[in-house]
Structures are given as C-alpha cells and as structure tokens.
Write an enzyme that holds these catalytic residues in place. Structure first.
Site, mmCIF file in Angstrom:
data_model
loop_
_atom_site.group_PDB
_atom_site.id
_atom_site.type_symbol
_atom_site.label_atom_id
_atom_site.label_comp_id
_atom_site.label_asym_id
_atom_site.label_seq_id
_atom_site.Cartn_x
_atom_site.Cartn_y
_atom_site.Cartn_z
ATOM 1 N N ALA A 158 44.000 36.416 26.569
ATOM 2 C CA ALA A 158 43.122 36.597 25.404
ATOM 3 C C ALA A 158 41.764 35.980 25.688
ATOM 4 O O ALA A 158 41.624 34.760 25.668
ATOM 5 C CB ALA A 158 43.753 35.925 24.183
ATOM 6 N N ASN B 6 38.694 43.139 41.053
ATOM 7 C CA ASN B 6 38.187 44.116 40.071
ATOM 8 C C ASN B 6 39.293 45.095 39.652
ATOM 9 O O ASN B 6 39.578 46.042 40.382
ATOM 10 C CB ASN B 6 37.012 44.883 40.667
ATOM 11 C CG ASN B 6 35.761 44.045 40.816
ATOM 12 O OD1 ASN B 6 35.806 42.959 41.401
ATOM 13 N ND2 ASN B 6 34.661 44.501 40.288
ATOM 14 N N ASN C 2 39.158 43.759 20.768
ATOM 15 C CA ASN C 2 38.782 44.654 21.866
ATOM 16 C C ASN C 2 40.011 45.414 22.336
ATOM 17 O O ASN C 2 40.210 45.620 23.540
ATOM 18 C CB ASN C 2 38.152 43.835 23.003
ATOM 19 C CG ASN C 2 37.483 44.708 24.034
ATOM 20 O OD1 ASN C 2 37.025 45.811 23.733
ATOM 21 N ND2 ASN C 2 37.453 44.250 25.280
ATOM 22 N N ASP D 140 44.978 35.574 15.757
ATOM 23 C CA ASP D 140 43.945 34.923 16.551
ATOM 24 C C ASP D 140 44.584 33.818 17.405
ATOM 25 O O ASP D 140 45.175 32.872 16.854
ATOM 26 C CB ASP D 140 42.926 34.338 15.560
ATOM 27 C CG ASP D 140 41.802 33.593 16.225
ATOM 28 O OD1 ASP D 140 41.832 33.411 17.460
ATOM 29 O OD2 ASP D 140 40.882 33.166 15.491
ATOM 30 N N ASN E 259 31.213 48.133 33.486
ATOM 31 C CA ASN E 259 31.843 48.146 34.814
ATOM 32 C C ASN E 259 31.831 49.556 35.410
ATOM 33 O O ASN E 259 31.781 50.555 34.694
ATOM 34 C CB ASN E 259 33.280 47.615 34.727
ATOM 35 C CG ASN E 259 33.303 46.164 34.277
ATOM 36 O OD1 ASN E 259 33.889 45.834 33.256
ATOM 37 N ND2 ASN E 259 32.642 45.291 35.001
ATOM 38 N N ARG F 196 21.264 45.485 40.248
ATOM 39 C CA ARG F 196 21.461 44.901 38.914
ATOM 40 C C ARG F 196 21.363 43.381 39.042
ATOM 41 O O ARG F 196 21.993 42.788 39.933
ATOM 42 C CB ARG F 196 22.838 45.306 38.377
ATOM 43 C CG ARG F 196 23.172 44.748 37.014
ATOM 44 C CD ARG F 196 24.451 45.342 36.445
ATOM 45 N NE ARG F 196 25.646 44.930 37.189
ATOM 46 C CZ ARG F 196 26.892 45.277 36.859
ATOM 47 N NH1 ARG F 196 27.105 46.058 35.817
ATOM 48 N NH2 ARG F 196 27.919 44.872 37.579
ATOM 49 N N LYS G 294 35.985 30.673 32.507
ATOM 50 C CA LYS G 294 37.236 30.855 33.253
ATOM 51 C C LYS G 294 37.473 29.653 34.183
ATOM 52 O O LYS G 294 38.568 29.119 34.265
ATOM 53 C CB LYS G 294 37.193 32.158 34.057
ATOM 54 C CG LYS G 294 37.298 33.401 33.202
ATOM 55 C CD LYS G 294 38.706 33.533 32.619
ATOM 56 C CE LYS G 294 38.861 34.745 31.716
ATOM 57 N NZ LYS G 294 40.182 34.845 31.095
ATOM 58 N N TYR H 10 30.829 33.695 30.862
ATOM 59 C CA TYR H 10 32.194 34.216 31.004
ATOM 60 C C TYR H 10 32.876 33.576 32.219
ATOM 61 O O TYR H 10 33.960 32.996 32.110
ATOM 62 C CB TYR H 10 32.172 35.751 31.145
ATOM 63 C CG TYR H 10 33.434 36.292 31.745
ATOM 64 C CD1 TYR H 10 34.592 36.400 30.979
ATOM 65 C CD2 TYR H 10 33.495 36.655 33.092
ATOM 66 C CE1 TYR H 10 35.774 36.862 31.538
ATOM 67 C CE2 TYR H 10 34.666 37.120 33.653
ATOM 68 C CZ TYR H 10 35.801 37.215 32.873
ATOM 69 O OH TYR H 10 36.971 37.660 33.446
HETATM 70 C C1 UD1 Z 1 32.228 42.374 36.805
HETATM 71 C C2 UD1 Z 1 31.970 40.976 36.322
HETATM 72 C C3 UD1 Z 1 33.159 40.103 36.646
HETATM 73 C C4 UD1 Z 1 34.442 40.684 36.113
HETATM 74 C C5 UD1 Z 1 34.610 42.100 36.640
HETATM 75 C C6 UD1 Z 1 35.817 42.760 36.019
HETATM 76 C C7 UD1 Z 1 29.524 40.784 36.536
HETATM 77 C C8 UD1 Z 1 28.396 40.062 37.181
HETATM 78 N N1 UD1 Z 1 30.749 40.464 36.937
HETATM 79 O O1 UD1 Z 1 32.257 42.335 38.197
HETATM 80 O O2 UD1 Z 1 32.945 38.832 36.089
HETATM 81 O O3 UD1 Z 1 35.533 39.888 36.504
HETATM 82 O O4 UD1 Z 1 33.461 42.868 36.304
HETATM 83 O O5 UD1 Z 1 36.092 43.947 36.695
HETATM 84 O O6 UD1 Z 1 29.339 41.629 35.678
HETATM 85 N N2 UD1 Z 1 27.787 49.221 39.588
HETATM 86 C C9 UD1 Z 1 26.998 50.338 39.691
HETATM 87 N N3 UD1 Z 1 26.782 51.092 38.570
HETATM 88 C C10 UD1 Z 1 27.320 50.776 37.361
HETATM 89 C C11 UD1 Z 1 28.139 49.627 37.251
HETATM 90 C C12 UD1 Z 1 28.341 48.864 38.387
HETATM 91 O O7 UD1 Z 1 26.495 50.668 40.768
HETATM 92 O O8 UD1 Z 1 27.082 51.501 36.369
HETATM 93 C C13 UD1 Z 1 28.079 48.438 40.796
HETATM 94 C C14 UD1 Z 1 27.729 46.979 40.733
HETATM 95 O O9 UD1 Z 1 26.426 46.764 41.167
HETATM 96 C C15 UD1 Z 1 28.778 46.384 41.677
HETATM 97 C C16 UD1 Z 1 29.969 47.311 41.526
HETATM 98 O O10 UD1 Z 1 29.458 48.517 40.983
HETATM 99 O O11 UD1 Z 1 28.344 46.466 43.018
HETATM 100 C C17 UD1 Z 1 31.037 46.779 40.594
HETATM 101 O O12 UD1 Z 1 30.454 46.449 39.344
HETATM 102 P P1 UD1 Z 1 31.351 46.082 38.070
HETATM 103 O O13 UD1 Z 1 32.405 47.107 37.898
HETATM 104 O O14 UD1 Z 1 30.417 45.854 36.934
HETATM 105 O O15 UD1 Z 1 32.093 44.759 38.488
HETATM 106 P P2 UD1 Z 1 31.498 43.364 39.056
HETATM 107 O O16 UD1 Z 1 30.049 43.291 38.810
HETATM 108 O O17 UD1 Z 1 31.993 43.186 40.429
#
Ligand code: UD1
Length: 339
Positions: free
Chosen positions: A82, A181, A35, A58, A201, A292, A155, A151
């Site tokens: 990793a 984040n 990745n 690896d 994300n 979601r 951790k 995941y």
């Molecule tokens: C996710 C992971 C978390 C990881 C982190 C890394 C999950 C449940 N958790 O966190 O384990 O450590 O990423 O950064 O996936 N959102 C939208 N539209 C999108 C994508 C996201 O509205 O297209 C919102 C989500 O609902 C959330 C926020 O944006 O409220 C952040 O989402 P995201 O960036 O995916 O991070 P997490 O869900 O917090």
C-alpha cells in the site's frame, strides 16, 4: 498460510493475490481504492476459482487494520504493497508521500505484531540503489536516502525502519523485495495495470497509444551511452514478480532479508516499443524527444540471490509482457472503469 495484502487491489497486489491463491494460500485484500478498483476481487475470483475478500480501508489506520484481523484473521503474514507511487507527484506533495508511505508501515507493523504475525513482506524499489558504478545492482550495492524524489526516499526510509524493527523482533521474518520495472499483465487479460490519467511509465503509455487513446509514444532521450542511445531498464513481467512474493513468503527467512526481483536483462526503450509493436502487429507513431529530467541511463539488477536462496527466477520475456499487456488493454480499453 493466510496473508493480509495491504494495497492488495493494486497492480502488483492483484497479481500477487492470484499467485498466492494458486499456490494454495489464503488471502484477504485491504485497499483504500485510491488507485485501484473493487472490481479486482471478482476478476481474481474468476482467474483462480476462489472467493476473495476485499476490505475497503486505510492502511494508516490501526483501527481499520485491527478490524480486518477481527473479522478475517488470524494472519500468518502481512504483504505491504500500500503506497503512493507517482514519482513526479511525490516531488510536488512530499508530505503526503512520507505520511502515507511511512504511516502504513507503522500501523501494519504495530497491529500485525500485536496479533502475532510471523512474516512481513515489504514492496520496495530498485531505485534505492544510488551508484551506477555498481551495475548490475546486487543487494549489497550502495543505497541512499539522498534520492531524486520523495517516493524513492520514502521506500528507502521504510527499509531503514524495517531493518531496526527486525533486529529487536527475532521471531518476525522481515523481507524487503526491491522491484525493478514491473510490466505486463495476467495472461487471462482479466487483470492488469490501470493507471489513472495519462500514464507516466513507458509500457502503460505504449498501451494507451496502441488503443488510440494517446497519439504518439515519446522516446525520452536518444543520446544515452547505451547500444541504441535510449535508456536501459530491467522490465520484469508482473506474473514473475508475483511469484517472487510467494517464494519469499514460503521461505520465511528469519531476520531482515533483501531480494532484488528483476530479470537481470537490460532492455532499451526502443527494444520495448519494438516488442510491443510485434505483439500488436503494427508500428506505433513515435517521437524522439529530449531526456526526461531525473532519468538515469541504466538500471538493472543481479537477481542471483533470489535464485540461490528462494529458487525463484524470472521466466517470462519482454515479448510475453507485451503480449499479455496488449491482451489486458485491448479487452479492457477503459481499464477497470469499463468493468
Ligand atoms: C519509474 C520510477 C521508479 C518506479 C518505476 C516503476 C522515475 C524516475 N522512476 O522508473 O521509481 O519504481 O517507474 O516501474 O519515474 N520513457 C519514455 N517515454 C515515456 C515514458 C518513459 O521514453 O513515455 C523511458 C524513460 O526515459 C526510461 C524508460 O522509458 O528510460 C522507463 O521509464 P518508466 O517506465 O517511467 O520507468 P522508470 O523511469 O525506470
């Protein structure tokens, strides 16, 4: 000091390599490139003016790790970044996630301890905290292995293993960094987040809409109990996060130590999108969608332990992250594939 960065060609790894090099340390990167891109090493070299060795291998393979020690060691520290990290995929492929995310730790610890490393730094996540009543999360807040996905569970399992190993190895400094984040990119625009396929994300998704590769940003849930109805997260600029690794390594606290790395500032989905729109000078098409599955209302930390003990504090803002992410994405519309 000289550090081996396992997963060092990834998003957090590459920025951590830059921060360590700029602080005068030496790094070698080990990455299976599942990745990440080999082009990262040249980019890190361009930013820092230093040569970087990237070994393709690896980190579950003790022989491969031992070979890196033979060729590039000795190392004072291992930074373990990793891991498989796609949350959705982890629920579909739990065995792959537990296998990779635990066996990397076992192999790196076994070889590292046999070769006399002093420090082991582990990349963990703020999603190990389990009780929203504890917000903002401190390092003392309740954690669980009973989490929503493999995941996050992997951790937390790693943390349990590391705490036990630290207890019987008093000469080894074991530090767990719980990231909130990570967002943004290096201000040079030379390295940044480069997820394969459609990003899960928020920030990388917004970036892809901004370059026109995806049509519209979906806002997942507008009925949360928050000021604007959208979810709250603690978005930390990846450069600040990287500097947290340097501070933790330089401190070298004996025993097992945990630090939250976040800003402590909750930011909503709509605030993040607005910040990005400001950075690019135009509005992005948006759809207000249902929640979601698996998302929590809010997660943000109390980062004061890291400030107290490491003298580290996040300095950059969400606007800095948006500006830098845009620079990376607009200069590298295909990510490292275009390099
Ligand atoms: C996710 C992971 C978390 C990881 C982190 C890394 C999950 C449940 N958790 O966190 O384990 O450590 O990423 O950064 O996936 N959102 C939208 N539209 C999108 C994508 C996201 O509205 O297209 C919102 C989500 O609902 C959330 C926020 O944006 O409220 C952040 O989402 P995201 O960036 O995916 O991070 P997490 O869900 O917090």
């Amino acid at each position: 000091m000289r550090a081996l960065l396992a997963g060092g060609a990834g998003y957090v790894g590459a920025h951590t390599a830059v921060a360590l090099l700029e602080a005068g340390h030496e790094v070698v990167l080990l990455d299976d490139l599942s990745n990440a891109s080999a082009a990262v090493a040249e980019r890190i070299g361009r930013i820092t003016g230093k040569d970087v060795s990237l070994v393709s291998g690896d980190a579950t393979d003790e022989g491969a790790i031992a070979a890196v020690f033979d060729e590039h060691g000795p190392f004072d520290a291992i930074v373990h970044l990793a891991a498989f990290k796609a949350v959705g995929e982890s629920t579909q492929k739990p065995l792959d996630y537990y296998d990779n995310n635990l066996n990397t730790t076992f192999a790196l610890l076994r070889v590292g301890m046999a070769r006399g490393i002093r420090s082991f730094l582990f990349s963990s996540t703020g999603t190990v905290y389990s009780d929203p009543a504890d917000l903002p999360f401190t390092e003392e807040s309740k954690t669980s292995v009973d989490l929503s996905n493999a995941y996050s569970k992997s951790k937390r399992m790693n943390e349990v293993v590391l705490e036990d190993v630290a207890r019987v190895n008093p000469d080894l400094d074991v530090t767990v960094l719980r990231y909130f984040n990570p967002v943004g990119a290096h201000p040079s625009g030379l390295i940044g987040e480069d997820p394969k396929g459609v990003p899960n994300n928020l920030m990388p998704y917004v970036q892809r809409v901004a370059i026109g590769e995806l049509d519209r940003v979906g806002v997942f849930g507008t009925d949360y109990d928050t000021p604007d109805g959208t979810g709250l997260r603690d978005y930390i600029h990846v450069v600040d996060l990287a500097e947290g690794h340097v501070a933790a390594l330089e401190k070298g606290e004996p025993g097992y130590t945990v630090y939250n790395l976040g800003t402590g500032e909750p930011v909503s989905v709509l605030q993040l999108i607005a910040s990005f729109e400001k950075a690019i000078g135009r509005e992005l098409p948006k759809d207000l969608l249902e929640r979601r599955a698996g998302d929590v209302t809010a997660t943000y930390c109390d980062p004061s332990k890291a400030e107290r003990e490491l003298g580290w504090k996040a300095k950059l803002t969400i606007d800095d992250a948006s500006r830098d992410a845009w620079k990376w994405q607009s200069q590298n519309p295909q990510g490292f594939a275009g390099v």
